[in-house]
Design a protein around this motif. Structure first.
Motif, PDB file in Angstrom:
ATOM      1  N   GLY A 154      37.185  44.449  51.172  1.00 20.43           N
ATOM      2  CA  GLY A 154      37.750  43.441  50.282  1.00 20.43           C
ATOM      3  C   GLY A 154      37.357  42.037  50.692  1.00 20.43           C
ATOM      4  N   ARG A 205      33.339  41.629  50.358  1.00 18.81           N
ATOM      5  CA  ARG A 205      32.922  41.587  48.954  1.00 18.81           C
ATOM      6  C   ARG A 205      33.338  40.269  48.308  1.00 18.81           C
ATOM      7  NH1 ARG A 205      31.874  45.220  44.550  1.00 18.81           N
ATOM      8  NH2 ARG A 205      31.393  43.871  42.769  1.00 18.81           N
ATOM      9  N   THR A 206      34.551  39.817  48.606  1.00 20.50           N
ATOM     10  CA  THR A 206      35.023  38.545  48.051  1.00 20.50           C
ATOM     11  C   THR A 206      34.126  37.398  48.496  1.00 20.50           C
ATOM     12  OG1 THR A 206      37.317  39.331  48.004  1.00 20.50           O
ATOM     13  CG2 THR A 206      36.974  36.955  47.939  1.00 20.50           C
ATOM     14  N   GLU A 223      30.533  37.638  46.855  1.00 17.69           N
ATOM     15  CA  GLU A 223      30.527  37.344  45.420  1.00 17.69           C
ATOM     16  C   GLU A 223      30.333  35.864  45.129  1.00 17.69           C
ATOM     17  OE1 GLU A 223      31.146  39.010  42.335  1.00 17.69           O
ATOM     18  OE2 GLU A 223      30.755  40.952  43.270  1.00 17.69           O
ATOM     19  N   MET A 263      36.605  32.580  39.854  1.00 15.92           N
ATOM     20  CA  MET A 263      36.612  33.884  40.516  1.00 15.92           C
ATOM     21  C   MET A 263      35.917  34.926  39.645  1.00 15.92           C
ATOM     22  SD  MET A 263      39.868  35.978  42.062  1.00 15.92           S
ATOM     23  CE  MET A 263      40.047  34.809  43.396  1.00 15.92           C
ATOM     24  N   GLN A 287      35.526  39.851  42.626  1.00 19.99           N
ATOM     25  CA  GLN A 287      36.504  39.272  43.540  1.00 19.99           C
ATOM     26  C   GLN A 287      37.923  39.613  43.104  1.00 19.99           C
ATOM     27  OE1 GLN A 287      34.939  35.277  43.098  1.00 19.99           O
ATOM     28  NE2 GLN A 287      34.371  35.205  45.257  1.00 19.99           N
ATOM     29  N   SER A 344      38.729  42.980  44.182  1.00 15.97           N
ATOM     30  CA  SER A 344      38.724  43.168  45.640  1.00 15.97           C
ATOM     31  C   SER A 344      39.981  42.638  46.306  1.00 15.97           C
ATOM     32  CB  SER A 344      37.495  42.484  46.261  1.00 15.97           C
ATOM     33  OG  SER A 344      36.306  43.091  45.803  1.00 15.97           O
ATOM     34  N   ILE A 345      40.645  41.670  45.691  1.00 12.18           N
ATOM     35  CA  ILE A 345      41.859  41.098  46.294  1.00 12.18           C
ATOM     36  C   ILE A 345      42.939  42.161  46.530  1.00 12.18           C
ATOM     37  CG2 ILE A 345      43.796  39.533  45.843  1.00 12.18           C
ATOM     38  CD1 ILE A 345      41.809  37.568  44.675  1.00 12.18           C
TER      39      ILE A 345
END
Length: 269
Positions: free
Chosen positions: A213, A216-217, A220, A237, A241, A244-245
């Motif tokens: 997470g 990936r965030t 991105e 965002m 994202q 992924s949060i």
């Protein structure tokens, strides 16, 4: 600025049989996962057999393919599905989602756990270290295919920026390679060593959710948002994202719970 390599999308052609690079990356992903999981299963007192590993990889592959396709349709292109429901089955036109594949694998692990009478989180902890290496191959496949390119970059600041012919004539971040290195190789190394010693139940799986997470965030921010979606949430965002949060939140909660349960176990036994 670097030139994007002109790579033939067909890796191997034998008469009418053609194997594309993207398909080959999937084979490498599943093959590597099988080899690594077999290596771990054959260690003393692992609690796993070769047959179980074989079935687990098969279940996981089905989860990745089915979940990845359904997830892409649901999360990224639901409008097209409503206009053309049969598009869901035209997988050769492209479109897979990691988050959908994750849900598919999670479902497959539940099915596997029921079949072999294994605790769900024990299965998740066993599987988690092998997932990132498969993601690495998948992102390399994205790069070879010249898809999911990055955002526009200044070559003076990012000398490795390149022009992706399928995008436009602007230099861009090779974000597929960033993701291959972060969500793939780096996360694999961290989880492999973290899981090499006994950890509380749920901890390894939770570490994967949390690590993926976060990485990936971050990655991105260098990737161009999907054209049909653009930016979500306050206009900054991406959909990746946003999806992924929850992984960060759930992973952190499960990690805390795993270690708290581990500490309480002796007194509550």
């Amino acid at each position: 600025m670097l030139s994007y390599p002109d790579i033939d999308p067909i890796a191997v052609a034998i008469g009418p049989l053609k194997v594309h690079w993207y398909g080959l990356m999937y084979l490498l992903a599943f093959g590597t996962a099988y080899a690594l999981s077999t290596y771990r299963a054959r260690k003393p007192n692992s609690g796993w057999t070769d047959q179980q590993v074989s079935d687990l990889v098969f279940f996981g592959a089905m989860g990745v393919i089915l979940g990845g396709r359904f997830g892409y349709v649901l999360f990224y292109n639901f409008g097209q599905f409503l206009d053309d429901p049969l598009w869901l089955f035209r997988v050769w036109e492209g479109g897979m989602s990691f988050h959908g594949g994750l849900l598919g694998v999670m479902t497959a692990m539940g099915w596997f756990g029921i079949k072999y009478k294994k605790n769900y989180f024990d299965v998740a902890d066993f599987v988690a270290p092998f997932v990132p290496i498969g993601l690495m191959f998948g992102r390399i496949g994205n790069f070879i295919g010249g898809e999911l390119w990055g955002r526009v970059a200044d070559p003076a600041v990012v000398p490795w920026a390149m022009v992706f012919p399928r995008a436009d004539d602007l230099p861009r971040h090779p974000s597929q390679l960033y993701q291959a290195g972060l969500e793939g190789l780096l996360l694999f190394v961290v989880l492999w060593f973290y899981s090499s010693k006994p950890r509380p139940r749920m901890a390894v799986g939770a570490a994967f959710l949390l690590g993926y997470g976060i990485l990936r965030t971050f990655a991105e921010f260098f990737r161009e948002p999907d054209a049909q979606i653009g930016f979500d949430l306050f206009g900054w965002m991406s959909r990746g994202q946003l999806l992924s949060i929850p992984m960060i939140v759930v992973g952190l909660v499960l990690l805390v719970v795993a270690y708290r349960r581990n500490k309480m176990a002796p007194t509550s036994a």
